[in-house]
Write an enzyme that holds these catalytic residues in place. Sequence first.
Site, PDB file in Angstrom:
ATOM      1  N   ARG A   1     -11.408   5.576   3.221  1.00 29.07           N
ATOM      2  CA  ARG A   1     -10.454   6.671   3.039  1.00 29.07           C
ATOM      3  C   ARG A   1     -10.781   7.749   4.062  1.00 29.07           C
ATOM      4  NH1 ARG A   1      -7.552   3.654   0.730  1.00 29.07           N
ATOM      5  NH2 ARG A   1      -6.933   3.699  -1.464  1.00 29.07           N
TER       6      ARG A   1
ATOM      7  N   HIS B   1      -3.672   2.540   9.024  1.00 28.84           N
ATOM      8  CA  HIS B   1      -4.007   2.095   7.667  1.00 28.84           C
ATOM      9  C   HIS B   1      -3.500   0.667   7.424  1.00 28.84           C
ATOM     10  CE1 HIS B   1      -4.982   3.695   3.372  1.00 28.84           C
ATOM     11  NE2 HIS B   1      -5.145   2.380   3.428  1.00 28.84           N
TER      12      HIS B   1
HETATM   13  C1  OXD Z   1      -5.795   0.134  -1.062  1.00 26.31           C
HETATM   14  C2  OXD Z   1      -5.268   0.531   0.254  1.00 26.31           C
HETATM   15  O1  OXD Z   1      -6.504   0.902  -1.705  1.00 26.31           O
HETATM   16  O2  OXD Z   1      -4.293  -0.080   0.723  1.00 26.31           O
HETATM   17  O3  OXD Z   1      -5.480  -0.985  -1.503  1.00 26.31           O
HETATM   18  O4  OXD Z   1      -5.818   1.444   0.871  1.00 26.31           O
END
Ligand code: OXD
Length: 306
Positions: A221, A269
């Site tokens: 994250r 991401h």
């Molecule tokens: C998850 C993401 O937590 O896609 O699955 O970041």
Amino acid sequence: MHISFFCKDDNASAWLDDLRAALPQAIVTPWQPGAALADLAVVWAPPQHMFDEQTKLRTIFNVGAGVDALMQLRLPPQALVVRLDDAGMAVQMAEYVCHAVSQYTRGFDRYQSAAHDANWVRRPPLNRAEFPVGIMGLGVLGQRVAQALQHFEYPVQGWSRTLKAISGVRCYAGPSQLAEFLASSRLLVCLLPLTPETKGILNLATLSQLQPNGYLINVARGAHLVEADLLALLDSGHLAGATLDVFRTEPLPPSHPFWRHPRIRVTPHISASTLPRQSMAQIVGKIQALARGEPVSAIVNPNHGY
Ligand code: OXD
């Protein structure tokens, strides 16, 4: 059985169709304000409003591996939260991390710029012992990444909240062993869950303990990283590069310095995307298991936040 569904995704209607097809005996409805009370919820990025109204939920299935956003909300106290485990994400994550690691260790980034100038330059063969990889977070994804890196014969070590035993991986645990773990890593892969304890854990104090000419690969994250500290360590030369797939603000704003930094590689991401078919199949399997009174994996511990 009544399932309330809320997924913030362009393909959400296909996911809803899959759920209905797999559970014909259930009532599956997209959540909207004022909807009837449901027993179960299947969600990704739901609003607080949903849980203010859906007070009778027994189980909430998160259509993703990370539950940090969900854990910020006030959920019905009796509800069990279940996250995805693997569902096709681990192999993607292993591939992404091995690719990022080999970009640096094999110098593919430099070959690319040499090729741009039609420059035939061969680099000396890789000495893997010079590139120990440290993985923070040894859950399903972290363990799969460790296994993949071991296939390429990198020295691999891992750090987690509680001590794990993984064949061929030197394991460290807890705050007391963090310094030793960092000092013996040159490439650092972050796969930690985001919790109040891990927020900002990639900072000047921790990253400066990596071996010189180190690299950061953050696939967890954005809030794990103190962005200004990364820039300072790249500028000072202690870190040689970073591959970042996650950011404090997503999408990463066009003016953000990470986009144009010569030693930062940005991806949007995508290190391990949720695969709708596998994810829905896993959730359906768990709904059926719970209905039979059987245990399921990946239940979130609210005290740990993941
Ligand atoms: C998850 C993401 O937590 O896609 O699955 O970041």
